[in-house]
Design a protein around this motif. Structure first.
Motif, short mmCIF file in Angstrom:
data_model
loop_
_atom_site.label_atom_id
_atom_site.label_comp_id
_atom_site.label_asym_id
_atom_site.label_seq_id
_atom_site.Cartn_x
_atom_site.Cartn_y
_atom_site.Cartn_z
N ASN A 118 0.81 -1.22 0.00
CA ASN A 118 0.00 0.00 0.00
C ASN A 118 0.85 1.27 0.00
OD1 ASN A 118 -2.45 -1.35 -0.05
ND2 ASN A 118 -2.69 -1.34 2.18
N VAL A 251 -5.14 -8.45 6.08
CA VAL A 251 -4.21 -8.03 7.11
C VAL A 251 -4.02 -6.52 6.98
CG1 VAL A 251 -1.86 -8.26 8.02
CG2 VAL A 251 -3.06 -10.25 7.11
N SER A 252 -4.12 -5.82 8.07
CA SER A 252 -4.05 -4.36 8.06
C SER A 252 -2.77 -3.88 7.37
CB SER A 252 -4.11 -3.83 9.49
OG SER A 252 -4.04 -2.43 9.50
N GLY A 253 -2.93 -2.97 6.41
CA GLY A 253 -1.78 -2.38 5.73
C GLY A 253 -1.33 -3.11 4.49
N SER A 255 -2.48 -5.11 0.67
CA SER A 255 -3.43 -5.42 -0.39
C SER A 255 -2.82 -6.49 -1.29
CB SER A 255 -3.76 -4.16 -1.21
OG SER A 255 -4.37 -3.17 -0.42
N GLN A 296 -5.83 -16.49 7.84
CA GLN A 296 -5.38 -15.48 6.89
C GLN A 296 -4.50 -16.16 5.83
OE1 GLN A 296 -6.32 -12.42 6.68
NE2 GLN A 296 -6.39 -11.35 8.65
N ASN A 370 -10.14 -10.77 11.73
CA ASN A 370 -9.83 -9.41 12.12
C ASN A 370 -8.53 -8.98 11.46
OD1 ASN A 370 -8.53 -7.29 14.03
ND2 ASN A 370 -10.67 -7.40 14.68
N SER A 371 -8.46 -7.73 11.03
CA SER A 371 -7.29 -7.27 10.28
C SER A 371 -6.01 -7.24 11.11
CB SER A 371 -7.56 -5.87 9.71
OG SER A 371 -7.81 -4.94 10.74
N SER A 372 -6.13 -7.39 12.44
CA SER A 372 -4.93 -7.40 13.28
C SER A 372 -4.25 -8.76 13.30
CB SER A 372 -5.30 -7.00 14.71
OG SER A 372 -6.19 -7.95 15.29
N ASN A 384 -10.22 -10.93 17.24
CA ASN A 384 -11.07 -11.34 16.13
C ASN A 384 -12.50 -11.44 16.61
OD1 ASN A 384 -11.87 -12.25 13.62
ND2 ASN A 384 -11.67 -14.39 14.23
#
Length: 399
Positions: A118, A251-253, A255, A296, A370-372, A384
């Motif tokens: 990203n 996952v956060s951050g 793509s 994930q 959950n994205s964390s 989550n």
């Protein structure tokens, strides 16, 4: 704006990227951000329907019906984004990004690395520079429905009228409901989304009935006959499986290698597993599936390289959601009125109850990671939280 089937400058949502400060804006043309378009030749949608029924009279007046019912849908409407980053993109020269993260001094940029992390938006690497999305309205979707349908009708006899209907079916398509929008995971592989339809309900059982209560209907006492006789009880009972549940991971951050989303992986069989968990905030809360079998994806699966498992392994609509269990009752009676001379007049009293047994009708269950949670980790990690929703009430649960 977005959705106009036209060419520029008919769109009205211009956008600029990498603008540092308001004062750096200078007069000049700004390319439109998005537009909609249609195919030059748009085939008409087609539906082919077919059925084969067998009916049999039973017990003088009862009727049993068994049949196969199906249809095929071809050239159905869907949307598709034509302006996505090509698969397999490695190095692209973008002078505007020269010297930035992921690009050398000449503007040669590592596309996959930049988009996965990203660092820059996709606008710099799409085939049609200056646009974000080019939404194509087309008739390329397909559907396939097959069902076994059984009904049994018992006519008015011995004070009872009843009908039972049962359907076992499976609907497959590659675009339905909100899925008719452009895919946001793998837009270059539309056949990937052929699977159980978002509209599918595998089992549906419906029973409706009216019963004349056999009390005081023939009483010689006129008062008892008029007040306590002639009452009827009616009802509709419905049992059905729920609509499918779709899963998304992220996952956060991060793509995918084309700057879009991606799917989960499976570490085991994903099926309905009812249970309960003691949520620290909401207390005992029902659960619908085992999140330990979903994970994930791996970081390597985010690359747009055409390898097996690209953008995650999980398909579409892989789990059945909560079903319906509902019974409505009615109590009614007709009173004969001596009004209007020789004309026949009645007054009907009716009382109805809906969802008479107060059974929760769950709207669905949210599913995903959950994205964390990190790459390759099961969706049972701390943080989550998914949700179950009920009509009229919302309850959260930690899976």
């Amino acid at each position: 704006g977005e959705g106009l089937e036209a060419n520029p400058p008919s769109t009205f949502s211009p956008a600029s990227y990498n603008v540092v400060g308001y004062n750096s804006l200078v007069p000049g043309p700004i390319g439109p951000s998005s537009l909609g378009t249609s195919q030059t030749r748009l085939p008409n949608p087609q539906i082919q329907q077919f059925n084969f029924m067998i009916e049999r009279q039973l017990f003088q007046q009862d009727l049993l019906s068994v049949g196969f019912v199906g249809n095929l849908g071809r050239h159905l409407y869907r949307q598709r984004d034509l302006n996505f980053v090509p698969y397999g993109s490695k190095t692209k020269n973008v002078p505007a990004l020269a010297g930035t993260t992921g690009c050398d001094a000449q503007g040669n940029c590592d596309v996959q690395n930049i988009l996965i992390n990203n660092v820059q938006p996709t606008i710099f690497f799409v085939p049609y520079r200056g646009y974000t999305t080019i939404t194509s309205q087309e008739t390329s979707a397909v559907s396939n429905y097959n069902s076994l349908q059984v009904s049994y009708r018992h006519p008015f006899r011995h004070g009872l009228t009843a009908q039972i209907a049962y359907t076992y079916s499976h609907t497959l398509d590659d675009s339905s409901g909100t899925d008719g929008q452009a895919p946001t995971v793998d837009p270059g592989n539309l056949s990937r989304w052929y699977g159980t339809s978002s509209l599918n309900r595998a089992h549906i059982f419906v029973m409706n009935y009216v019963y004349n209560l056999p009390f005081f209907g023939n009483s010689p006492n006129r008062f008892l006959k008029q007040t306590l006789g002639g009452w009827k009880v009616s009802g509709i009972t419905t049992f059905s499986t729920g609509n499918p549940i779709d899963f998304n991971c992220g996952v956060s951050g991060f793509s995918s290698g084309i700057g879009l989303g991606y799917r989960c992986n499976l570490a085991g069989h994903l099926g309905i597993l009812k249970g309960s968990t003691n949520d620290p905030q909401f207390g005992p809360t029902p659960t619908w599936f085992n999140p330990a079998v979903t994970t994930q994806p791996l970081l390597s699966q985010l690359s747009a390289n055409g390898e097996p498992g690209m953008f995650g392994y999980m398909g579409r609509n892989v789990l059945t959601g909560p079903g319906q269990n509902n019974t409505d009752f009615g109590l009614l009676k007709e009173f004969q009125l001596p009004w209007f001379g020789s004309e026949h007049s009645t007054l009907e009293f009716r009382a109805d109850t809906f969802n008479s047994f107060n059974h929760p009708q769950w709207l669905g269950a949210s599913a995903g990671c959950n994205s964390s949670i990190g790459f390759g980790q099961p969706c049972t990690q701390t943080g989550n939280r998914s949700e179950e929703r009920r009509v009229g009430k919302k309850c959260r649960s930690r899976w």
